[in-house]
Enzyme design. Sequence first.
Site, PDB file in Angstrom:
ATOM      1  N   TYR A 112       0.356  -4.336  11.500  1.00 51.85           N
ATOM      2  CA  TYR A 112       0.145  -2.953  11.069  1.00 51.85           C
ATOM      3  C   TYR A 112       0.702  -1.952  12.083  1.00 51.85           C
ATOM      4  CZ  TYR A 112      -2.482  -3.735   6.813  1.00 51.85           C
ATOM      5  OH  TYR A 112      -2.835  -4.064   5.534  1.00 51.85           O
ATOM      6  N   ASN A 117      -9.968  -3.554   1.980  1.00 54.76           N
ATOM      7  CA  ASN A 117      -9.647  -3.460   0.561  1.00 54.76           C
ATOM      8  C   ASN A 117     -10.913  -3.209  -0.246  1.00 54.76           C
ATOM      9  OD1 ASN A 117      -6.806  -3.920   0.628  1.00 54.76           O
ATOM     10  ND2 ASN A 117      -7.130  -6.116   0.811  1.00 54.76           N
ATOM     11  N   HIS A 142       0.828  -1.207   0.000  1.00 54.70           N
ATOM     12  CA  HIS A 142       0.000   0.000   0.000  1.00 54.70           C
ATOM     13  C   HIS A 142       0.867   1.264   0.000  1.00 54.70           C
ATOM     14  CE1 HIS A 142      -3.613  -2.397   0.775  1.00 54.70           C
ATOM     15  NE2 HIS A 142      -2.882  -3.066   1.633  1.00 54.70           N
TER      16      HIS A 142
END
EC number: 1.11.1.6
Length: 491
Positions: free
Chosen positions: A350, A136, A63
Amino acid sequence: MDSKQNRPAESASTLTTASGSPVADNQNSITAGPRGPVLLQDFHLIEKLQHFNRERIPERVVHAKGSGAYGTFTVTHDISQYTKARLFSSIGKQTETFLRFSTVGGERGSADTERDPRGFALRFYTEQGNWDLVGNNTPMFFIKDGIKFPDFIHTQKRDPHSNLKSPTMMWDFWSKAPESLHQVTMLFSDRGTPDGYRHMDGFGSHTFSLINEAGERVWVKWHLKTQQGIKNLLPADAVRLGGEDPDYAQRDLFDAIQRGDFPKWNVYIQVMREDEAQAWDERTGWNPFDLTKVWPHKDFPRIPVGVLELNRNPENYFEEVEQVALSPANIVPGLGFSPDRMLQARLFGYHDAQLYRVGTNHQQLPVNRPRCPVNHQQRDGAMAASGFGRQQNYATVESAGVANSGFGNGDAGWALEGTTGRFDGRGQEDDYSQAGNLFRLLPADEKDRLTSNIAGAMRSVPDEIKQRQLAHFDKADPAYGAAVRAKLNNK
């Protein structure tokens, strides 16, 4: 307090150093005479060069290239029977949001129109803290266990020998991981090249939880349906735009918001009770926590929740879009997780990525800062600007103990069973039915483009990999495999 504190040196337009000192000359370095060498004492020059060398923080491994905007989420339907989260407490209630769109596999300089999933990462600045729905534009993913994620992403990046993208690496992985077939089918369909960010849907993708005031849990999937309508680019147009305007999606989003054409999405949930999850698993053989699967709408209809509108562009791309630090671990009371293996890995991965990229105090940056009071004992580290001052930096131990309020944000947890171990479901799990269902849903012209896209992408890979992958297409639907095989043979 000194009235001059924090006041600009001369005026708002006066150029200063980062420490606020006025700059006398921003065009000429200090030299030893008109023709002499530059002096080290020219701090303004040194500071500019030092900062320039450090302007890039590490780009996201995935990303990396993205666009973002602020907006509002407005509740339109009551879901309080499912969740006690305050942002859903009343119809009409609004919550500020930030949404970052992105491609997945490309670097920051790649084209917006490449065939790739698109990130759809949404932050809600709620009165109880930040909630990040990091998903997504597809409701499924390539793999179901996070332990495979680094290997999968490496195949989508560059070959360590040639430093080139490698179709062989990609198809070698996919052909040995039939669980990927559902997402591969979506990727090579028209949905793999969306026409900008405004004309695509968003999904939380994972199975999450909602918890109500009584402590009752339901499993949930989040859907965001574009009000602008789905639009996709034909392969030739995607390639053309990649050369003519590689920032096509960024430009489209920014310009639309700038002219007041605010994009909107309708927000829905699918709900599955815990008893329904077991019954559905037994009936279909599909694990409700498997990220490579979807919940059919006929079994679990979409329930309307609200509307998301994007209505404000960031003032500074780097400060807000590049430094936004999203993580699915950020939830608020009334929301929770699930046994989804990929979700469990992302809960760690993350946040850890943001610690590496932006720093240990990334939550203190304006785009990441909660819009509610913050109270913890985390101190120090680079760029600390929390304003805690002399407050105590340790938690007081309650000698009499404390009442157990449940896991994390009031999540009562879920029942576990079995023995710990590494459980491999390959051979017992159905990796083909949903991929076949998706193929059969496509109109004839989209099937033709899907199989042409796949054949074109596979043409250069070794025959052994082709045959392995063709066998997966055959199992999903014989017509699927036959179409790809015919196009591969028609060189």
